[in-house]
Design a protein around this motif. Structure first.
Motif, PDB file in Angstrom:
ATOM      1  N   LEU A 108      49.385  38.653  62.876  1.00 37.06           N
ATOM      2  CA  LEU A 108      50.162  39.070  61.705  1.00 37.06           C
ATOM      3  C   LEU A 108      49.508  38.624  60.393  1.00 37.06           C
ATOM      4  O   LEU A 108      49.655  39.273  59.355  1.00 37.06           O
ATOM      5  CB  LEU A 108      51.573  38.477  61.794  1.00 37.06           C
ATOM      6  CG  LEU A 108      52.420  38.963  62.984  1.00 37.06           C
ATOM      7  CD1 LEU A 108      53.736  38.204  63.026  1.00 37.06           C
ATOM      8  CD2 LEU A 108      52.655  40.460  62.889  1.00 37.06           C
ATOM      9  N   LEU A 109      48.777  37.517  60.417  1.00 39.31           N
ATOM     10  CA  LEU A 109      48.193  36.964  59.187  1.00 39.31           C
ATOM     11  C   LEU A 109      46.929  37.701  58.761  1.00 39.31           C
ATOM     12  O   LEU A 109      46.647  37.810  57.559  1.00 39.31           O
ATOM     13  CB  LEU A 109      47.880  35.477  59.381  1.00 39.31           C
ATOM     14  CG  LEU A 109      47.206  34.750  58.205  1.00 39.31           C
ATOM     15  CD1 LEU A 109      48.098  34.780  56.972  1.00 39.31           C
ATOM     16  CD2 LEU A 109      46.855  33.322  58.596  1.00 39.31           C
ATOM     17  N   LYS A 110      46.171  38.237  59.720  1.00 39.14           N
ATOM     18  CA  LYS A 110      44.850  38.781  59.376  1.00 39.14           C
ATOM     19  C   LYS A 110      44.882  39.855  58.288  1.00 39.14           C
ATOM     20  O   LYS A 110      44.035  39.852  57.388  1.00 39.14           O
ATOM     21  CB  LYS A 110      44.168  39.325  60.625  1.00 39.14           C
ATOM     22  CG  LYS A 110      42.728  39.747  60.331  1.00 39.14           C
ATOM     23  CD  LYS A 110      41.972  40.160  61.562  1.00 39.14           C
ATOM     24  CE  LYS A 110      40.522  40.496  61.201  1.00 39.14           C
ATOM     25  NZ  LYS A 110      39.749  40.949  62.368  1.00 39.14           N
ATOM     26  N   PRO A 111      45.836  40.824  58.304  1.00 40.40           N
ATOM     27  CA  PRO A 111      45.836  41.834  57.223  1.00 40.40           C
ATOM     28  C   PRO A 111      45.983  41.226  55.830  1.00 40.40           C
ATOM     29  O   PRO A 111      45.571  41.827  54.835  1.00 40.40           O
ATOM     30  CB  PRO A 111      47.035  42.723  57.579  1.00 40.40           C
ATOM     31  CG  PRO A 111      47.246  42.528  59.040  1.00 40.40           C
ATOM     32  CD  PRO A 111      46.882  41.099  59.305  1.00 40.40           C
ATOM     33  N   TYR A 112      46.568  40.032  55.757  1.00 37.01           N
ATOM     34  CA  TYR A 112      46.793  39.423  54.444  1.00 37.01           C
ATOM     35  C   TYR A 112      45.516  38.827  53.851  1.00 37.01           C
ATOM     36  O   TYR A 112      45.509  38.435  52.679  1.00 37.01           O
ATOM     37  CB  TYR A 112      47.873  38.345  54.531  1.00 37.01           C
ATOM     38  CG  TYR A 112      49.252  38.932  54.696  1.00 37.01           C
ATOM     39  CD1 TYR A 112      49.965  39.426  53.607  1.00 37.01           C
ATOM     40  CD2 TYR A 112      49.834  39.021  55.954  1.00 37.01           C
ATOM     41  CE1 TYR A 112      51.231  39.971  53.764  1.00 37.01           C
ATOM     42  CE2 TYR A 112      51.098  39.570  56.126  1.00 37.01           C
ATOM     43  CZ  TYR A 112      51.790  40.044  55.029  1.00 37.01           C
ATOM     44  OH  TYR A 112      53.028  40.581  55.182  1.00 37.01           O
ATOM     45  N   LEU A 113      44.455  38.754  54.648  1.00 41.11           N
ATOM     46  CA  LEU A 113      43.186  38.278  54.089  1.00 41.11           C
ATOM     47  C   LEU A 113      42.701  39.215  52.984  1.00 41.11           C
ATOM     48  O   LEU A 113      42.110  38.782  51.994  1.00 41.11           O
ATOM     49  CB  LEU A 113      42.138  38.165  55.199  1.00 41.11           C
ATOM     50  CG  LEU A 113      42.442  37.151  56.317  1.00 41.11           C
ATOM     51  CD1 LEU A 113      41.287  37.122  57.317  1.00 41.11           C
ATOM     52  CD2 LEU A 113      42.678  35.772  55.737  1.00 41.11           C
ATOM     53  N   ILE A 114      42.951  40.507  53.174  1.00 38.19           N
ATOM     54  CA  ILE A 114      42.591  41.480  52.127  1.00 38.19           C
ATOM     55  C   ILE A 114      43.434  41.228  50.875  1.00 38.19           C
ATOM     56  O   ILE A 114      42.931  41.300  49.742  1.00 38.19           O
ATOM     57  CB  ILE A 114      42.794  42.918  52.640  1.00 38.19           C
ATOM     58  CG1 ILE A 114      41.850  43.204  53.800  1.00 38.19           C
ATOM     59  CG2 ILE A 114      42.587  43.921  51.510  1.00 38.19           C
ATOM     60  CD1 ILE A 114      42.042  44.565  54.426  1.00 38.19           C
ATOM     61  N   VAL A 115      44.699  40.921  51.097  1.00 37.99           N
ATOM     62  CA  VAL A 115      45.581  40.657  49.954  1.00 37.99           C
ATOM     63  C   VAL A 115      45.097  39.431  49.188  1.00 37.99           C
ATOM     64  O   VAL A 115      45.082  39.422  47.955  1.00 37.99           O
ATOM     65  CB  VAL A 115      47.034  40.466  50.427  1.00 37.99           C
ATOM     66  CG1 VAL A 115      47.938  40.112  49.250  1.00 37.99           C
ATOM     67  CG2 VAL A 115      47.533  41.725  51.112  1.00 37.99           C
ATOM     68  N   PHE A 116      44.690  38.377  49.929  1.00 38.12           N
ATOM     69  CA  PHE A 116      44.161  37.184  49.270  1.00 38.12           C
ATOM     70  C   PHE A 116      42.988  37.546  48.364  1.00 38.12           C
ATOM     71  O   PHE A 116      42.879  37.074  47.231  1.00 38.12           O
ATOM     72  CB  PHE A 116      43.698  36.157  50.311  1.00 38.12           C
ATOM     73  CG  PHE A 116      44.828  35.532  51.087  1.00 38.12           C
ATOM     74  CD1 PHE A 116      46.146  35.661  50.670  1.00 38.12           C
ATOM     75  CD2 PHE A 116      44.573  34.813  52.249  1.00 38.12           C
ATOM     76  CE1 PHE A 116      47.181  35.088  51.390  1.00 38.12           C
ATOM     77  CE2 PHE A 116      45.606  34.246  52.973  1.00 38.12           C
ATOM     78  CZ  PHE A 116      46.908  34.387  52.543  1.00 38.12           C
ATOM     79  N   ARG A 117      42.083  38.387  48.874  1.00 39.66           N
ATOM     80  CA  ARG A 117      40.898  38.752  48.089  1.00 39.66           C
ATOM     81  C   ARG A 117      41.267  39.579  46.867  1.00 39.66           C
ATOM     82  O   ARG A 117      40.734  39.361  45.767  1.00 39.66           O
ATOM     83  CB  ARG A 117      39.926  39.541  48.957  1.00 39.66           C
ATOM     84  CG  ARG A 117      38.607  39.846  48.237  1.00 39.66           C
ATOM     85  CD  ARG A 117      37.615  40.538  49.135  1.00 39.66           C
ATOM     86  NE  ARG A 117      37.268  39.697  50.291  1.00 39.66           N
ATOM     87  CZ  ARG A 117      36.349  40.039  51.196  1.00 39.66           C
ATOM     88  NH1 ARG A 117      35.702  41.206  51.067  1.00 39.66           N
ATOM     89  NH2 ARG A 117      36.078  39.246  52.210  1.00 39.66           N
ATOM     90  N   LEU A 118      42.200  40.517  47.030  1.00 38.72           N
ATOM     91  CA  LEU A 118      42.600  41.362  45.895  1.00 38.72           C
ATOM     92  C   LEU A 118      43.310  40.535  44.813  1.00 38.72           C
ATOM     93  O   LEU A 118      43.065  40.725  43.618  1.00 38.72           O
ATOM     94  CB  LEU A 118      43.519  42.491  46.379  1.00 38.72           C
ATOM     95  CG  LEU A 118      42.851  43.565  47.248  1.00 38.72           C
ATOM     96  CD1 LEU A 118      43.889  44.560  47.750  1.00 38.72           C
ATOM     97  CD2 LEU A 118      41.765  44.300  46.458  1.00 38.72           C
ATOM     98  N   VAL A 119      44.189  39.636  45.250  1.00 35.93           N
ATOM     99  CA  VAL A 119      44.876  38.787  44.269  1.00 35.93           C
ATOM    100  C   VAL A 119      43.881  37.889  43.552  1.00 35.93           C
ATOM    101  O   VAL A 119      43.960  37.674  42.330  1.00 35.93           O
ATOM    102  CB  VAL A 119      45.972  37.945  44.955  1.00 35.93           C
ATOM    103  CG1 VAL A 119      46.568  36.940  43.974  1.00 35.93           C
ATOM    104  CG2 VAL A 119      47.059  38.841  45.513  1.00 35.93           C
ATOM    105  N   ALA A 120      42.878  37.370  44.304  1.00 37.68           N
ATOM    106  CA  ALA A 120      41.845  36.535  43.688  1.00 37.68           C
ATOM    107  C   ALA A 120      41.061  37.323  42.648  1.00 37.68           C
ATOM    108  O   ALA A 120      40.765  36.824  41.560  1.00 37.68           O
ATOM    109  CB  ALA A 120      40.912  35.982  44.758  1.00 37.68           C
ATOM    110  N   LEU A 121      40.737  38.584  42.983  1.00 36.99           N
ATOM    111  CA  LEU A 121      40.020  39.432  42.016  1.00 36.99           C
ATOM    112  C   LEU A 121      40.859  39.671  40.762  1.00 36.99           C
ATOM    113  O   LEU A 121      40.347  39.652  39.640  1.00 36.99           O
ATOM    114  CB  LEU A 121      39.646  40.767  42.663  1.00 36.99           C
ATOM    115  CG  LEU A 121      38.517  40.721  43.705  1.00 36.99           C
ATOM    116  CD1 LEU A 121      38.362  42.074  44.384  1.00 36.99           C
ATOM    117  CD2 LEU A 121      37.199  40.317  43.040  1.00 36.99           C
ATOM    118  N   ALA A 122      42.171  39.908  40.972  1.00 36.68           N
ATOM    119  CA  ALA A 122      43.048  40.126  39.825  1.00 36.68           C
ATOM    120  C   ALA A 122      43.104  38.886  38.933  1.00 36.68           C
ATOM    121  O   ALA A 122      43.051  38.982  37.701  1.00 36.68           O
ATOM    122  CB  ALA A 122      44.451  40.496  40.306  1.00 36.68           C
ATOM    123  N   LEU A 123      43.187  37.731  39.544  1.00 38.23           N
ATOM    124  CA  LEU A 123      43.222  36.490  38.767  1.00 38.23           C
ATOM    125  C   LEU A 123      41.919  36.257  38.024  1.00 38.23           C
ATOM    126  O   LEU A 123      41.918  35.773  36.885  1.00 38.23           O
ATOM    127  CB  LEU A 123      43.517  35.315  39.704  1.00 38.23           C
ATOM    128  CG  LEU A 123      44.919  35.299  40.328  1.00 38.23           C
ATOM    129  CD1 LEU A 123      45.020  34.214  41.391  1.00 38.23           C
ATOM    130  CD2 LEU A 123      45.981  35.097  39.255  1.00 38.23           C
TER     131      LEU A 123
END
Length: 333
Positions: free
Chosen positions: A53-68
């Protein structure tokens, strides 16, 4: 703190590319995944654990990091704005007020004197950056308040103005104007103004109004003249009853408008006729608009950079994503 601003707001346009980056990362992940076809999935539900369940959120982590990171590049900062005003070219004003007994006439409400005090008090409030003084005159003239920045004193002395029966009665316009000129002749202000108010004709004093007007012109002092009184007849005080009450009688209103116009014209001012309370208020408003003071406003900005929290949070998310990919998901199918 007023608000958050950005030093380089153009970087925020890169946020529009994040959805595209998200789609690209999602498709790349799908292409890298191994597909296993089974005739049935019964009994495999237990294999779905928190790591799946956690693996798809790795993409979210990267996108949020890029936004920041993008927000950090735009340099957010809070600004504290402080203002300081400075009068660069002030005005010195002397109000020369007729205090003869005729100022108790009741053609203005409740009488000329009280109507004047009310309007003049508001005029003082409207001139916070100027120095104001008061000269009073009847049969003789004297300075009630020298030009000062202390508006509370000016307003207090205005309210104390009244007819004094112990002073020689009469209307010494020349004396009042000359005394006002004397208060302003040494002034270093950008503009020097006298507001000369009377409700009668010059009949007292040893200085002619024309002579006083010449003095004002010589010193570069502008004189606005105001004739106070209605047209026709008005109830004037003519004596006292035994108990001290004033006795009024209708008499003709006489104002030397020719003289007042001449004084104003000679000094670059203007003559006004106040026949009612509302007209008197309008006159002072007009003078207030004509004589403006130049004000310099100094504005100070204190910026506090706010990009560091965004950068730190972005770094934490990237470290978390890379760490998970290199540990838990290194050989994950």
């Amino acid at each position: 703190m007023d608000k958050v601003s950005f030093l380089h707001p153009e970087f925020l346009l890169l946020l529009a590319l994040l959805p595209i980056a998200g789609v690209w990362l999602y498709r790349s992940r799908k292409q890298q995944s191994v597909t296993l076809t089974l005739p049935a999935v019964a009994g495999l539900e237990s294999l779905v654990n928190w790591k799946v369940l956690l693996k798809p959120y790795l993409i979210v982590f990267r996108l949020v990091a890029l936004a920041l990171i993008i927000i950090g590049l735009a340099r957010p900062r809070t600004v504290d704005v402080s203002n300081q005003t400075k009068t660069t070219r002030g005005i010195d004003i002397v109000m020369a007020v007729d205090l003869s007994s005729s100022m108790l006439a009741k053609d203005l409400e409740p009488n000329r004197m009280e109507a004047l005090k009310k309007v003049a008090d508001r005029f003082v409030d409207d001139r916070p950056n100027d120095r104001i003084g008061i000269v009073v005159y009847a049969g003789e003239a004297y300075t009630k308040v020298p030009v000062t920045t202390d508006k509370s004193i000016v307003k207090q002395m205005l309210q104390e103005l009244n007819y004094d029966p112990t002073v020689d009665d009469g209307t010494g316009i020349g004396m009042g104007l000359a005394t006002a000129v004397n208060r302003l002749k040494e002034s270093k202000a950008k503009s020097r103004v006298i507001i000369l108010l009377t409700d009668g004709i010059n009949n007292a004093g040893f200085i002619e109004p024309e002579t006083a007007a010449d003095l004002a012109k010589e010193y570069g002092i502008k004189v606005y003249t105001i004739g106070l009184g209605s047209n026709g007849m008005a109830p004037f005080p003519v004596g006292y009853t035994p108990d001290g009450t004033l006795v009024y009688r209708n008499m003709k209103v006489e104002i030397d408008e020719k003289l007042m116009k001449s004084i104003a014209k000679k000094t670059g001012g203007k003559y006004f006729r106040a026949t009612s309370n509302s007209r008197l208020e309008a006159i002072y408003d007009e003078i207030n608009q004509m004589e403006t003071t130049e004000i310099e406003e100094l504005r100070y900005y204190d910026y506090e950079e706010q990009f560091r929290p965004f950068a730190l949070l972005a770094l934490m998310l990237l470290v978390l994503e890379v760490g998970l990919r290199q540990t838990l998901y290194r050989s994950f199918i």
